[in-house]
Design a protein around this motif. Structure first.
Motif, short mmCIF file in Angstrom:
data_model
loop_
_atom_site.label_atom_id
_atom_site.label_comp_id
_atom_site.label_asym_id
_atom_site.label_seq_id
_atom_site.Cartn_x
_atom_site.Cartn_y
_atom_site.Cartn_z
N LEU A 118 -37.57 0.17 -5.52
CA LEU A 118 -38.87 0.80 -5.20
C LEU A 118 -38.67 2.06 -4.37
CD1 LEU A 118 -40.88 -2.43 -4.36
CD2 LEU A 118 -41.33 -0.92 -6.29
N MET A 119 -37.78 1.99 -3.37
CA MET A 119 -37.54 3.16 -2.50
C MET A 119 -37.05 4.34 -3.32
SD MET A 119 -38.32 3.09 0.58
CE MET A 119 -39.19 1.81 1.44
N GLU A 120 -36.07 4.10 -4.19
CA GLU A 120 -35.55 5.21 -5.00
C GLU A 120 -36.63 5.76 -5.92
OE1 GLU A 120 -31.91 4.84 -7.07
OE2 GLU A 120 -30.73 4.43 -5.26
N LEU A 128 -45.63 -2.05 -7.57
CA LEU A 128 -44.81 -2.26 -8.78
C LEU A 128 -44.13 -0.98 -9.22
CD1 LEU A 128 -44.19 -4.07 -11.36
CD2 LEU A 128 -46.25 -3.07 -12.36
N SER A 129 -42.89 -1.12 -9.69
CA SER A 129 -42.25 -0.01 -10.39
C SER A 129 -41.64 -0.54 -11.68
CB SER A 129 -41.16 0.64 -9.55
OG SER A 129 -40.54 1.65 -10.34
N MET A 185 -31.96 -3.17 -13.16
CA MET A 185 -33.27 -3.84 -13.20
C MET A 185 -34.24 -3.02 -14.04
SD MET A 185 -34.05 -5.46 -9.44
CE MET A 185 -33.27 -7.04 -9.04
N LEU A 186 -35.09 -3.74 -14.74
CA LEU A 186 -36.08 -3.10 -15.60
C LEU A 186 -37.33 -2.77 -14.79
CD1 LEU A 186 -36.21 -3.01 -18.81
CD2 LEU A 186 -37.80 -4.92 -18.54
N ALA A 187 -37.60 -3.64 -13.82
CA ALA A 187 -38.79 -3.49 -12.98
C ALA A 187 -38.58 -4.26 -11.69
CB ALA A 187 -40.01 -4.04 -13.70
N ALA A 188 -39.34 -3.89 -10.68
CA ALA A 188 -39.27 -4.61 -9.41
C ALA A 188 -40.59 -4.41 -8.69
CB ALA A 188 -38.12 -4.08 -8.55
#
Ligand code: FDP
Length: 324
Positions: A274-276, A162-163, A146-149
């Motif tokens: 997000l967690m990572e 956001l990440s 994923m590029l973003a989440a």
């Protein structure tokens, strides 16, 4: 007067300004991601208003999905959309196509709507190969691609987290400005937490490692204090608290649901990403969650995510079971 604090308060970092700043680190970027994100943000603002009006569940589910599909297609930057609400993926018509695939749950935790508990929108973004014809395999990729989440939580305030792969940032909707303002820069989850979050009503059907882990949360054997239990039953709210306060969120497999309940593409992956990015971990009971390769768009997976040390403990219990 505290001029430094005042200068900070008047220098408003909106989500668009933040993403544009990030964009300057990639000179090749043409602003497509910023445009896509502004359409997602627009959808979230609409849903936030609708949720605040107290619309009924069925209407809100359908409405939110329609709003996001239309906002994403009209951005001109998407090619494949996977929504929790739709059985099939949506392939955007060629004239409106862009290079991004968006997987999303427009209104997660919707069984909580009618009692006004916090709910949210969850999304993840993939990129297709330059010039390639979009195909379903483009979204059946491991979460690490994923590029973003991110997610938007419709709670006592409206929070957008956001990440884009370089840490996690949290924004709060200022209703008078109609803008998300950076309020939680560079979120880091505590290395170990004091809270566990799980639907204990399913305990009789859990496997050994899960049962043992939860038992240890309540009756620790290493002299540490017992953990507190907090379970809202709305993933965005439970994960948001876990991200900010630390601890662990579990939706394990059980005898009735061998793959757990939560969906890989638009629940497990974005939250694990997000967690990572915040320094935590996400584990399925077998592997790092982001390494999982989905074979179907609505696939489910067990998930354990949160503070690094807490997830480490459940990993050890599963490893011990395998080595028996
Ligand atoms: P909901 O059924 O209300 O839509 O996957 C959906 C979800 O909520 C999550 O948001 C939540 O974490 C989970 O289900 C709650 O499931 P249980 O009711 O089984 O605890």
């Amino acid at each position: 007067m505290d001029h430094a604090a005042d200068a900070h308060r008047t220098d408003l970092m909106t989500i668009t300004r933040h993403v544009l700043n990030e964009q300057t680190k990639h000179p090749e970027s043409r602003g497509d991601f910023t445009i896509l994100l502004s359409h997602i943000v627009l959808g979230c603002k609409f849903v936030c208003t609708a949720v605040n009006k107290g619309e009924e569940q069925k209407k809100l589910d359908v409405l939110s999905n329609e709003v996001f599909i239309k906002a994403l297609v009209s951005s001109g930057r998407t090619c494949i959309l996977v929504s929790e609400e739709d059985d099939e993926a949506t392939f955007v018509e060629p004239s409106k196509r862009g290079k991004y695939c968006v997987v999303f749950d427009p209104l997660d935790g919707s069984s909580n709507i009618d009692c006004a508990v916090s709910i949210g929108t969850i999304f993840g973004i993939y990129l297709i190969k330059e010039g390639a014809e979009p195909k379903l395999e483009d979204v059946l990729q491991p979460g690490k691609n994923m590029l973003a989440a991110g997610y938007c939580m419709y709670g006592s305030s409206c929070q957008f987290v956001l990440s884009t792969g370089t840490g996690v940032n949290g924004f709060t909707l200022d209703p008078s400005l109609g803008e998300f303002i950076l309020t939680h820069p560079d979120i880091k989850i505590p290395k170990k937490g004091k809270i566990y979050s799980v639907n204990e009503g399913n305990a009789k059907n859990w496997d050994n490692p899960t049962a043992k882990y939860v038992e240890r949360c309540k009756f620790p054997t290493d002299g540490s204090p017992a953990k507190s239990l907090r379970y809202i039953g709305s993933m965005v709210a439970d994960v948001h608290r876990t991200l900010l306060y630390g601890g662990i969120f579990l939706y394990p497999a059980d005898k009735k649901s061998p793959s757990g309940k939560l969906r890989v593409l638009y629940e497990v992956f974005p939250m694990s990403f997000l967690m990572e990015q915040a320094g935590g971990q996400a584990f399925t009971g077998k592997q790092r969650a982001l390494d999982l390769v989905p074979t179907q768009i609505h696939e489910r997976s067990p998930i354990f995510l949160g503070s690094y040390d807490d997830v480490e403990e459940i990993k050890a219990l599963y490893a011990a079971q395998v080595n028996k």
